[in-house]
Design an enzyme around this catalytic site. Structure first.
Site, PDB file in Angstrom:
ATOM      1  N   TYR A  96       4.636  -4.613  -5.187  1.00 26.78           N
ATOM      2  CA  TYR A  96       4.949  -3.337  -4.517  1.00 26.78           C
ATOM      3  C   TYR A  96       6.411  -2.938  -4.698  1.00 26.78           C
ATOM      4  CZ  TYR A  96       0.284  -3.383  -2.566  1.00 26.78           C
ATOM      5  OH  TYR A  96      -1.071  -3.373  -2.440  1.00 26.78           O
TER       6      TYR A  96
ATOM      7  N   HIS B 137      -3.925   4.339  -5.914  1.00 27.47           N
ATOM      8  CA  HIS B 137      -3.707   5.056  -4.647  1.00 27.47           C
ATOM      9  C   HIS B 137      -2.849   6.317  -4.847  1.00 27.47           C
ATOM     10  CE1 HIS B 137      -5.228   1.756  -1.996  1.00 27.47           C
ATOM     11  NE2 HIS B 137      -4.869   1.029  -3.028  1.00 27.47           N
TER      12      HIS B 137
ATOM     13  N   HIS C 273       5.028  -1.890   1.325  1.00 25.81           N
ATOM     14  CA  HIS C 273       5.174  -3.212   0.694  1.00 25.81           C
ATOM     15  C   HIS C 273       4.682  -4.270   1.686  1.00 25.81           C
ATOM     16  CE1 HIS C 273       6.644  -6.703  -1.204  1.00 25.81           C
ATOM     17  NE2 HIS C 273       7.904  -6.652  -0.847  1.00 25.81           N
TER      18      HIS C 273
ATOM     19  N   ASN D 172      -6.702  -1.545   3.604  1.00 25.07           N
ATOM     20  CA  ASN D 172      -7.766  -0.703   3.056  1.00 25.07           C
ATOM     21  C   ASN D 172      -8.824  -0.458   4.126  1.00 25.07           C
ATOM     22  OD1 ASN D 172      -6.760  -0.409   0.462  1.00 25.07           O
ATOM     23  ND2 ASN D 172      -7.979  -2.074  -0.401  1.00 25.07           N
TER      24      ASN D 172
HETATM   25 FE1  HDE Z   1      -2.297  -2.496  -3.566  1.00 22.93          FE
HETATM   26  N1  HDE Z   1      -0.925  -1.657  -4.760  1.00 22.93           N
HETATM   27  N2  HDE Z   1      -2.457  -4.055  -4.849  1.00 22.93           N
HETATM   28  N3  HDE Z   1      -3.830  -3.280  -2.474  1.00 22.93           N
HETATM   29  N4  HDE Z   1      -2.229  -0.963  -2.315  1.00 22.93           N
HETATM   30  C1  HDE Z   1      -0.345  -0.457  -4.555  1.00 22.93           C
HETATM   31  O1  HDE Z   1       1.951  -0.012  -4.743  1.00 22.93           O
HETATM   32  C2  HDE Z   1      -1.543  -4.367  -5.756  1.00 22.93           C
HETATM   33  C3  HDE Z   1      -4.503  -4.426  -2.735  1.00 22.93           C
HETATM   34  C4  HDE Z   1      -2.876  -0.824  -1.133  1.00 22.93           C
HETATM   35  O2  HDE Z   1      -0.163   4.678   0.404  1.00 22.93           O
HETATM   36  C5  HDE Z   1       0.786  -0.192  -5.504  1.00 22.93           C
HETATM   37  O3  HDE Z   1       3.256   1.658  -3.974  1.00 22.93           O
HETATM   38  C6  HDE Z   1      -1.811  -5.673  -6.294  1.00 22.93           C
HETATM   39  C7  HDE Z   1      -5.275  -4.837  -1.598  1.00 22.93           C
HETATM   40  C8  HDE Z   1      -2.597   0.464  -0.548  1.00 22.93           C
HETATM   41  O4  HDE Z   1       1.596   4.188  -0.809  1.00 22.93           O
HETATM   42  C9  HDE Z   1       0.872  -1.494  -6.312  1.00 22.93           C
HETATM   43  C10 HDE Z   1      -2.924  -6.116  -5.670  1.00 22.93           C
HETATM   44  C11 HDE Z   1      -5.034  -3.889  -0.650  1.00 22.93           C
HETATM   45  C12 HDE Z   1      -1.735   1.088  -1.438  1.00 22.93           C
HETATM   46  C13 HDE Z   1      -0.253  -2.305  -5.725  1.00 22.93           C
HETATM   47  C14 HDE Z   1      -3.344  -5.074  -4.774  1.00 22.93           C
HETATM   48  C15 HDE Z   1      -4.141  -2.926  -1.214  1.00 22.93           C
HETATM   49  C16 HDE Z   1      -1.523   0.168  -2.526  1.00 22.93           C
HETATM   50  C17 HDE Z   1       0.664   1.094  -6.277  1.00 22.93           C
HETATM   51  C18 HDE Z   1      -3.540  -7.486  -5.850  1.00 22.93           C
HETATM   52  C19 HDE Z   1      -5.612  -3.839   0.758  1.00 22.93           C
HETATM   53  C20 HDE Z   1      -1.150   2.467  -1.317  1.00 22.93           C
HETATM   54  C21 HDE Z   1       1.616   2.067  -5.619  1.00 22.93           C
HETATM   55  C22 HDE Z   1      -4.837  -7.500  -6.439  1.00 22.93           C
HETATM   56  C23 HDE Z   1      -5.090  -4.875   1.599  1.00 22.93           C
HETATM   57  C24 HDE Z   1       0.042   2.500  -0.441  1.00 22.93           C
HETATM   58  C25 HDE Z   1       2.371   1.269  -4.684  1.00 22.93           C
HETATM   59  C26 HDE Z   1       0.527   3.908  -0.265  1.00 22.93           C
HETATM   60  C27 HDE Z   1      -0.674   0.426  -3.608  1.00 22.93           C
HETATM   61  C28 HDE Z   1      -0.504  -3.553  -6.148  1.00 22.93           C
HETATM   62  C29 HDE Z   1      -4.530  -5.123  -3.992  1.00 22.93           C
HETATM   63  C30 HDE Z   1      -3.714  -1.777  -0.471  1.00 22.93           C
HETATM   64  C31 HDE Z   1       0.800  -1.366  -7.810  1.00 22.93           C
HETATM   65  C32 HDE Z   1      -1.008  -6.391  -7.372  1.00 22.93           C
HETATM   66  C33 HDE Z   1      -6.124  -6.103  -1.480  1.00 22.93           C
HETATM   67  C34 HDE Z   1      -3.137   1.005   0.762  1.00 22.93           C
HETATM   68  O5  HDE Z   1       2.077  -2.151  -6.102  1.00 22.93           O
END
Ligand code: HDE
Length: 708
Positions: free
Chosen positions: A363, A76, A340, A149
């Protein structure tokens, strides 16, 4: 003694103003506040001599510059943000005690960041990708983050596989190619090795992977959460955001070209809409499942690769969010905002969804490195509006000046303040779920149906949507080099539906899969198709008006004014900038030229008459290309008077046009609206407006024969 948690105290704006800087009328200073008298030359030993170490202004400026980049998000990385507010429709107390979901008169400030997942921070907006839709609610009970998402399910079921899927979809490590794209071997290798990805792949390869606008997409919390009411009763919930603008998509050829011509396309769209007062709105909704019904469905409520079909579990409207303010500073706000899913408030809790459980760790962890230490909650965009009181101290970048000598608990020196708050004082109490089990590295059997909901999704698509999915496979998998991976893709998706498997095989030139294919699921769900979210108006739609010297001003003005009054943005496009003169000699300002824009930047195109203007446009390859391309991309095309002749000079084919010079009937066929002769363009404008509202006219079966 304790602060009142009263909404009147909450004005995000006021709080942030403290941090806003405005240099207007001010002298230039160093970071120490010392005024600088000369900044264009460094301090040297002689005009042609070496720069001196003692030049503190030079060293400070360069040192700061050398350190002004922070790590981008690992996923992202590219995104755009906006401020707004949320308002609940009616008290939700029966279901949750969340403070921001009780009072319909209360506006809770929000900050939203939309994002692409895969590409680097400088990558293009319109690539095929999942989009992030993360919302921070600055509630009276502290910050609540709904980190969602634009697609309601995920690729994998357990967070331990997240590094694997991300590594597979990111550019390949040996040569760092391709950028922001799933169309390469490692990703599809992961897909065929992990059938749990099947349903999400269909969503990604559908039109949902290439939205026309952040403003025109749904959002989903994806994971299963819990609502808890004041009596402690819990229910499983899934969150939905419904765009009040309706949904709209790009076509793939257009998305790829936009990535070159305007890589900021989605960012610009959001920014411009807010700047021009067209504030985008979403309705928040929840699906709820009673805890006692947990096992009554043919999906596991904890499985993040499954939707809860809306026919089985309806979406209850909860409230509305309006985005009405652009950030002041991209870095300070959009880049530094830290979301988060574990930022929860009383009334909302998590479930055992194994993807969510892993996210709850990731997060906070990622922010520590990205924002350089444990005090990122002090960055203005991350600060809650609710006051912070605790015994945490120090660390990198601490700005809070804590008072007194007590930084431990319990204490008697400060009468044990800050004290824990009981539930009735809005203290967060975790839901007391009963948990039992052996420690196992295992997946529940109830998670192992990877295909039924993929078929449900396929069944719910209209014929054009199905065609787009198959073509997306041809592109994405067509770029894979390893034939055995391609063959396995065909087989995997043949299991979803025979039509799909055969369609993919045909385009890839691979042997047809054996058997009928499919799962036998015949159910469909109307909410899954784009057609479930039509636009109600044409607000913010971009309309190109092709004109040259000698254009018919009456026609142009009637259409321009009507579109403008309806909230659309008509723009005159011509061969050169500056002014045009109409047939009657009026001056007309050209807003864009064929060099600075293209049909891909518009939702529709109109060609007014004027014999001289049309003769000029007919000689312009750019003008003809503009129309051909708009036609191929299934966009509305309208022409009046001699303008129809320009359409006839293109390769637009398979549609009826108002041919005769005497014709005063409006002819509307497959989104092409023409009229030859009319003093009152009212009915013509009406047809054009309807066509713009519909947006795409997929029924143009001959469009493939038109060059673009
Ligand atoms: Fe994320 N995801 N994600 N994700 N995600 C991040 O956190 C993560 C997942 C989502 O605009 C990271 O700050 C894991 C699903 C958004 O700043 C990180 C898993 C969904 C954003 C991270 C997922 C999301 C992130 C990278 C398990 C929809 C951007 C930067 C498989 C519900 C937020 C950060 C923004 C960002 C980890 C899966 C949505 C690495 C371990 C499912 C919208 O922490």
């Amino acid at each position: 003694m304790h602060e009142r948690r009263d909404i009147d105290e909450y004005s995000k704006r006021e709080q942030l103003d403290h941090y806003l800087e405005d240099s207007t009328g001010e002298y230039l200073t160093t970071n120490q506040g010392v005024r600088v008298n000369h900044t264009d030359d460094s301090l040297k030993a002689g005009e042609r001599g070496p720069t001196l170490m003692e030049d503190f202004h030079f060293r400070e400026k360069l040192t700061h510059f050398d350190h002004e980049v922070i790590p981008e998000r690992v996923v992202h990385a590219r995104g755009s943000g906006a401020h707004g507010y949320f308002q609940v429709y009616q008290p939700m107390a029966d279901y949750t005690m969340a403070a921001f979901l009780q009072d319909p008169t209360m506006k809770t400030p929000t900050f939203v960041r939309f994002s692409q997942v895969v590409g680097f921070r400088g990558s293009a907006d319109t690539v095929r990708d999942v989009r992030g839709f993360a919302t921070k609610f600055y509630t009276t009970d502290g910050n609540y983050d709904l980190v969602g998402n634009d697609i309601p399910i995920f690729f994998i079921q357990d967070a331990i596989k997240f590094p694997d899927i991300v590594h597979s979809i990111k550019p390949e490590p040996h040569n760092e190619m391709p950028q922001a794209s799933a169309a390469h071997d490692t990703f599809w290798d992961f897909v065929v090795c992990s059938p749990e990805t099947t349903a999400m792949i269909l969503w990604l390869l559908s039109d949902r992977g290439i939205h026309r606008s952040y403003r025109m997409m749904q959002g989903f919390g994806v994971n299963t959460f819990r609502f808890i009411n004041a009596q402690g009763k819990a229910r499983f919930v899934k969150f939905h955001w419904k765009p009040m603008q309706g949904m709209a998509q790009l076509v793939w050829d257009e998305a790829q070209k936009l990535a070159g011509k305007d890589p900021d396309y989605l960012r610009r769209d959001l920014w411009t809409a807010i700047e021009t007062g067209h504030y985008p709105e979403w309705e928040l909704g929840v699906q709820m499942i009673e805890e006692e019904d947990e096992f009554h469905f043919d999906f596991d409520v904890l499985d993040p690769t499954k939707i809860w079909p809306e026919e089985d579990v309806p979406v209850m409207p909860v409230g509305k969010m309006v985005l009405n303010r652009n950030p002041e500073n991209f870095f300070a706000e959009t880049e530094q905002v830290a979301f988060h899913p574990g930022n929860l408030v009383p009334g909302i809790d998590v479930s055992n969804d194994p993807l969510l459980q892993g996210r709850l760790f990731s997060y906070l962890d990622t922010q520590l490195i990205r924002l350089g230490g444990p005090n990122f909650h002090e960055i203005p965009i991350n600060r809650p509006l609710a006051p912070i009181h605790n015994n945490q101290r120090d660390g990198y970048h601490r700005t809070q000046i804590n008072h007194g000598k007590v930084s431990y608990s319990p204490n008697s020196v400060n009468d044990n303040y800050p004290r824990p708050a009981p539930r009735e004082e809005h203290g967060y109490v975790h839901y007391q779920e009963k948990v039992e089990g052996r420690k196992v590295r295992a997946r529940s059997e109830s998670f192992k149906d990877f295909y039924s909901q993929a078929t449900l999704f396929w069944n719910s698509m209209t014929p054009p949507e199905k065609e787009h999915i198959i073509k997306a496979f041809h592109f994405e998998v067509g770029k894979v080099n390893d034939t055995s991976i391609k063959q396995r893709v065909v087989e995997q998706f043949h299991r979803v539906h025979g039509e799909l498997g055969r369609g993919i095989a045909m385009g890839l030139g691979l042997p047809m899969p054996e058997g009928d294919g499919g799962t036998g699921v015949t159910k469909s769900s109307a909410a899954l198709s784009f057609t479930a979210f039509p636009a109600q108006d044409i607000k913010t739609r971009m309309i190109a008006i092709l004109a040259a010297e000698g254009v018919n001003q009456q026609e142009l003005a009637q259409v321009f004014d009507a579109l403008h009054a309806a909230g659309a943005t008509p723009q005159i496009v011509s061969m050169h900038g500056g002014m045009l003169h109409s047939m009657g000699g009026e001056e007309i300002n050209v807003e864009k030229t064929f060099v600075t824009t293209g049909s891909i930047m518009f939702d529709a195109v109109y060609v007014p008459g004027g014999p001289q203007s049309i003769e000029k446009l007919k000689m312009s390859g750019d003008a003809l290309h503009f129309l051909n391309e708009a036609f191929k991309h299934c966009k509305p095309i309208a022409a009046s008077g001699e303008g129809v002749e320009l359409v006839m000079a293109t390769e637009v084919t398979g549609v009826d046009l108002a041919q005769s010079g005497m014709h005063d009937q409006v002819v509307a066929d497959k989104g092409v609206i023409t009229v030859r002769k009319a003093d009152d363009l009212g009915p013509f404008i009406e047809q054009f407006t309807m066509a713009i509202k519909q947006h795409r006219h997929w029924e143009r079966e001959m469009k493939e024969q038109v060059p673009a």
